[in-house]
Design an enzyme around this catalytic site. Structure first.
Site, mmCIF file in Angstrom:
data_model
loop_
_atom_site.group_PDB
_atom_site.id
_atom_site.type_symbol
_atom_site.label_atom_id
_atom_site.label_comp_id
_atom_site.label_asym_id
_atom_site.label_seq_id
_atom_site.Cartn_x
_atom_site.Cartn_y
_atom_site.Cartn_z
ATOM 1 N N TRP A 106 1.673 -6.630 7.640
ATOM 2 C CA TRP A 106 2.742 -6.977 8.175
ATOM 3 C C TRP A 106 3.445 -5.997 9.261
ATOM 4 O O TRP A 106 4.228 -6.237 9.965
ATOM 5 C CB TRP A 106 4.090 -7.671 7.344
ATOM 6 C CG TRP A 106 4.147 -6.680 6.448
ATOM 7 C CD1 TRP A 106 3.512 -6.649 5.070
ATOM 8 C CD2 TRP A 106 4.657 -5.378 6.196
ATOM 9 N NE1 TRP A 106 3.723 -5.637 4.318
ATOM 10 C CE2 TRP A 106 4.603 -4.937 4.966
ATOM 11 C CE3 TRP A 106 5.564 -4.692 7.057
ATOM 12 C CZ2 TRP A 106 5.011 -3.603 4.606
ATOM 13 C CZ3 TRP A 106 6.047 -3.357 6.610
ATOM 14 C CH2 TRP A 106 5.905 -2.843 5.420
ATOM 15 N N ASN A 107 3.089 -4.494 9.168
ATOM 16 C CA ASN A 107 4.033 -3.581 9.438
ATOM 17 C C ASN A 107 4.027 -3.453 11.191
ATOM 18 O O ASN A 107 4.980 -3.296 11.714
ATOM 19 C CB ASN A 107 3.686 -2.385 8.958
ATOM 20 C CG ASN A 107 2.275 -1.932 9.123
ATOM 21 O OD1 ASN A 107 1.290 -2.625 9.196
ATOM 22 N ND2 ASN A 107 1.843 -0.456 8.781
ATOM 23 N N ALA A 132 -0.692 -10.967 6.675
ATOM 24 C CA ALA A 132 0.079 -11.057 5.560
ATOM 25 C C ALA A 132 1.173 -12.479 5.782
ATOM 26 O O ALA A 132 1.572 -12.869 6.950
ATOM 27 C CB ALA A 132 1.219 -9.915 5.583
ATOM 28 N N GLY A 182 -4.330 -1.821 4.620
ATOM 29 C CA GLY A 182 -3.080 -2.220 4.029
ATOM 30 C C GLY A 182 -3.264 -1.077 2.728
ATOM 31 O O GLY A 182 -3.439 0.071 3.115
ATOM 32 N N SER A 183 -2.900 -1.410 1.566
ATOM 33 C CA SER A 183 -2.657 -0.263 0.688
ATOM 34 C C SER A 183 -3.700 0.226 -0.065
ATOM 35 O O SER A 183 -4.878 -0.686 0.027
ATOM 36 C CB SER A 183 -1.428 -0.950 -0.354
ATOM 37 O OG SER A 183 -2.312 -2.012 -1.129
ATOM 38 N N GLU A 204 -8.742 0.604 6.233
ATOM 39 C CA GLU A 204 -7.778 1.633 6.736
ATOM 40 C C GLU A 204 -6.413 1.500 5.895
ATOM 41 O O GLU A 204 -5.786 0.494 5.951
ATOM 42 C CB GLU A 204 -7.108 0.872 8.190
ATOM 43 C CG GLU A 204 -8.126 0.838 9.312
ATOM 44 C CD GLU A 204 -8.471 2.278 10.161
ATOM 45 O OE1 GLU A 204 -7.841 3.355 9.382
ATOM 46 O OE2 GLU A 204 -9.461 2.583 10.997
ATOM 47 N N CYS A 238 1.215 3.578 8.562
ATOM 48 C CA CYS A 238 0.232 4.630 7.832
ATOM 49 C C CYS A 238 0.439 6.033 8.360
ATOM 50 O O CYS A 238 0.186 6.918 7.800
ATOM 51 C CB CYS A 238 -0.969 3.915 7.686
ATOM 52 S SG CYS A 238 -1.483 3.192 9.382
ATOM 53 N N GLU A 335 2.616 7.788 -1.160
ATOM 54 C CA GLU A 335 2.971 7.391 0.296
ATOM 55 C C GLU A 335 4.436 6.723 0.220
ATOM 56 O O GLU A 335 4.658 5.855 -0.812
ATOM 57 C CB GLU A 335 2.083 6.345 0.771
ATOM 58 C CG GLU A 335 2.393 5.834 2.170
ATOM 59 C CD GLU A 335 1.480 4.999 2.762
ATOM 60 O OE1 GLU A 335 1.004 3.935 1.912
ATOM 61 O OE2 GLU A 335 1.166 5.101 3.821
HETATM 62 P P1 NDP Z 1 -0.803 -4.892 0.877
HETATM 63 O O1 NDP Z 1 -2.077 -3.924 0.794
HETATM 64 O O2 NDP Z 1 -0.725 -5.583 -0.451
HETATM 65 O O3 NDP Z 1 -1.031 -6.158 1.972
HETATM 66 C C1 NDP Z 1 -1.682 -5.883 3.090
HETATM 67 C C2 NDP Z 1 -2.890 -7.085 3.197
HETATM 68 O O4 NDP Z 1 -3.753 -6.996 2.348
HETATM 69 C C3 NDP Z 1 -1.895 -8.502 3.083
HETATM 70 O O5 NDP Z 1 -2.247 -9.570 4.035
HETATM 71 C C4 NDP Z 1 -2.180 -8.936 1.565
HETATM 72 O O6 NDP Z 1 -2.238 -10.148 1.352
HETATM 73 C C5 NDP Z 1 -3.681 -8.361 1.571
HETATM 74 N N1 NDP Z 1 -3.986 -7.881 0.047
HETATM 75 C C6 NDP Z 1 -3.403 -7.347 -0.866
HETATM 76 N N2 NDP Z 1 -4.109 -7.167 -1.861
HETATM 77 C C7 NDP Z 1 -5.447 -7.819 -1.494
HETATM 78 C C8 NDP Z 1 -6.592 -7.953 -2.472
HETATM 79 N N3 NDP Z 1 -6.766 -7.435 -3.713
HETATM 80 N N4 NDP Z 1 -7.671 -8.653 -2.015
HETATM 81 C C9 NDP Z 1 -7.490 -9.107 -0.558
HETATM 82 N N5 NDP Z 1 -6.441 -9.019 0.086
HETATM 83 C C10 NDP Z 1 -5.377 -8.231 -0.306
HETATM 84 O O7 NDP Z 1 0.522 -4.033 1.339
HETATM 85 P P2 NDP Z 1 1.920 -4.710 0.809
HETATM 86 O O8 NDP Z 1 2.440 -5.376 1.972
HETATM 87 O O9 NDP Z 1 2.259 -5.046 -0.390
HETATM 88 O O10 NDP Z 1 2.504 -3.199 0.984
HETATM 89 C C11 NDP Z 1 2.503 -2.150 -0.335
HETATM 90 C C12 NDP Z 1 2.176 -0.714 0.117
HETATM 91 O O11 NDP Z 1 1.163 -0.717 0.966
HETATM 92 C C13 NDP Z 1 3.335 -0.250 1.062
HETATM 93 O O12 NDP Z 1 4.315 0.371 0.500
HETATM 94 C C14 NDP Z 1 2.387 0.991 1.960
HETATM 95 O O13 NDP Z 1 2.295 1.948 1.050
HETATM 96 C C15 NDP Z 1 0.876 0.136 2.055
HETATM 97 N N6 NDP Z 1 0.708 -0.357 3.474
HETATM 98 C C16 NDP Z 1 -0.062 0.317 4.267
HETATM 99 C C17 NDP Z 1 -0.433 -0.302 5.519
HETATM 100 C C18 NDP Z 1 -0.960 0.628 6.500
HETATM 101 O O14 NDP Z 1 -0.807 0.439 7.604
HETATM 102 N N7 NDP Z 1 -2.202 1.307 6.049
HETATM 103 C C19 NDP Z 1 0.342 -1.581 5.791
HETATM 104 C C20 NDP Z 1 1.026 -2.209 4.756
HETATM 105 C C21 NDP Z 1 1.174 -1.685 3.505
HETATM 106 P P3 NDP Z 1 -0.861 -10.754 0.212
HETATM 107 O O15 NDP Z 1 0.408 -10.297 1.196
HETATM 108 O O16 NDP Z 1 -1.000 -12.281 0.690
HETATM 109 O O17 NDP Z 1 -1.071 -10.299 -0.832
#
Ligand code: NDP
Length: 430
Positions: A106-107, A132, A182-183, A204, A238, A335
């Site tokens: 979402w960021n 997200a 994502g994370s 990423e 990130c 992070e």
């Molecule tokens: P997430 O990594 O949980 O979410 C990012 C995306 O991945 C969402 O669409 C999420 O779906 C999906 N996702 C999460 N877990 C899985 C999985 N096991 N299998 C498949 N898809 C998955 O990030 P959060 O929003 O919870 O943020 C948590 C932390 O992640 C932050 O505090 C930050 O540290 C990091 N982050 C890093 C980003 C970057 O730009 N690199 C961007 C966002 C977060 P759903 O929401 O439906 O679980």
């Protein structure tokens, strides 16, 4: 979902019959729509995830520029490459794989998607987006943009699915590859599952980017850039600079100026002009960040500014500065995804480089110095996918973007990003 998978297959077959010129025409139309409607798309982002409107409009325009970049360059980047293997004739041909599943956060709800979609569609792949759940309007608007641009129906589709279904999709034979932003935890899970299916994956993930300031730096410019680099997107990026490192000889002055500048940051309603920092996007992001701050302070980290969760509605968090966290506490190792900076006093230049690399992550890194030998030392020694000298780390469609260590693998943007989801076919004719 079944219908959408089938439509993706049909769209892939349709795209295989199109030329670069046709796809470039559609991609330029997408760029034009993003430019004309930057206000509408910006508002959508701001209302769904809280980023300041000015930054959201700029995000829509950056997406437009990226669409134009690939419209202009993809054909040249993917032209057959002759290789001299006389007496045989050999060449390398680049061919698309099919449907790529894109799991996005979402960021930067438009940018993260477009930096995958623009090269993928120009190469002839099709995209299925699992966005997200907090940004459904952005997800639908993106699908609509590619359709309105002229791409065949199904070339880029949004799926409203939960993580359990994403896992099934990774196993689905019609999905040929996966990309995730994502994370680290999501990266480990998706990477392992895609690996189990022998599917290509680009990850990423997070970063804990160092920002090193050395004695020869222009301190005013370094501090101004450091604060902006920490607070970009209310700190939810990130590649935001997260750990600020200065050797003992200039540390006290750096700390004083940095805290002073952070104190003056304008926090406010994201739709109002002039707002530098808005609310955080989600309750769990704010709660997680505050818990990291509290644990770090309890472990002996010095709190120089902020650090209090304001009462009342909204996921607000004040600009916060921590200093010299003991090894092992969250501010040292993890992070921090929000407006919280961590300062480190290094013994000297060598120690600053050691501290910069003392993290599981390796996404971006910045060094400020006018000394050329120091610049060479840091360009060579920083363990990161991107190094910025006397500036800040930012993505740019002309330059590859990605990380090492726990920040993931693979690259997006530039020619490198275009090549990730292709069959690099070797042809040898005797
Ligand atoms: P997430 O990594 O949980 O979410 C990012 C995306 O991945 C969402 O669409 C999420 O779906 C999906 N996702 C999460 N877990 C899985 C999985 N096991 N299998 C498949 N898809 C998955 O990030 P959060 O929003 O919870 O943020 C948590 C932390 O992640 C932050 O505090 C930050 O540290 C990091 N982050 C890093 C980003 C970057 O730009 N690199 C961007 C966002 C977060 P759903 O929401 O439906 O679980």
């Amino acid at each position: 979902m079944e219908e959408r998978l089938e439509r993706a297959e049909q769209a892939f077959r349709a795209l295989r019959g199109t030329s670069f010129a046709e796809r470039a025409g559609w991609m330029r139309r997408v760029a034009g729509l993003l430019e004309e409607e930057a206000e509408r798309h910006g508002r959508m982002m701001t209302l769904e995830m809280g980023k300041p409107l000015e930054a959201a409009r700029a995000e829509a325009l950056k997406c437009a520029a990226t669409c134009r970049y690939y419209a202009e360059h993809a054909e040249r980047f993917l032209a057959d490459e002759p290789v001299d293997t006389a007496p045989d004739t050999s060449f390398v041909r680049y061919q698309p794989l099919g449907a790529v599943l894109a799991i996005m956060p979402w960021n930067f709800p438009y940018w993260q998607v477009v930096r995958f979609a623009a090269p993928a569609l120009m190469a002839g792949n099709v995209g299925l987006l699992k966005h997200a759940p907090s940004v459904p309007g952005c997800a639908l608007a993106l699908e609509e943009l590619f359709t309105r641009g002229g791409f065949p129906p199904g070339a880029f589709q949004t799926l409203f699915v939960e993580v359990a279904e994403v896992r099934r999709l990774i196993e689905e034979p019609r999905i040929k590859a996966v990309t995730l932003t994502g994370s680290e935890g999501a990266g480990r899970d998706v990477g392992a599952r895609a690996g189990g299916q022998l599917k290509k994956v680009v990850l990423e993930l997070g970063g804990s980017d160092p920002f090193v300031v050395l004695p020869s730096a222009d301190l005013d410019a370094a501090v101004e850039t450091a604060v902006k680099a920490r607070l970009i997107n209310t700190g939810q990026s990130c590649i935001a600079a997260k750990r600020f490192i200065a050797p003992a000889s200039i540390y006290p002055e750096f700390e004083r100026r940095f805290v002073e500048r952070m104190r003056r940051v304008v926090v406010g309603e994201p739709l109002e002009a002039g707002t530098e920092v808005g609310p955080l996007a989600l309750a769990h992001i704010r709660d997680g960040l505050h818990a990291q701050v509290e644990k770090s302070v309890a472990a002996g980290t010095t709190l120089l500014l902020g650090g209090q969760k304001p009462p009342g509605p909204g996921f607000w968090y004040p600009p916060t500065v921590l200093a010299n966290p003991p090894p092992g506490c969250p501010a040292h190792r993890e992070e921090l995804f929000g407006p919280v900076a961590v300062l480190f006093r290094a013994k000297d230049t060598e120690d600053a480089l050691r501290l910069a690399n003392d993290t599981p992550y390796g996404l971006g890194a910045t060094v400020w110095t006018r000394d050329e030998a120091e610049q060479r030392l840091f360009i060579d020694g920083l363990e990161a996918g991107t190094v910025s000298v006397n500036g800040s780390v930012a993505s740019d469609p002309r330059l590859p973007f990605g990380g090492v260590k726990h920040s993931g693998h693979g690259r997006e943007l530039a020619r490198h990003g275009l090549l990730e989801f292709l069959n690099i076919k070797t042809v040898r004719v005797s």
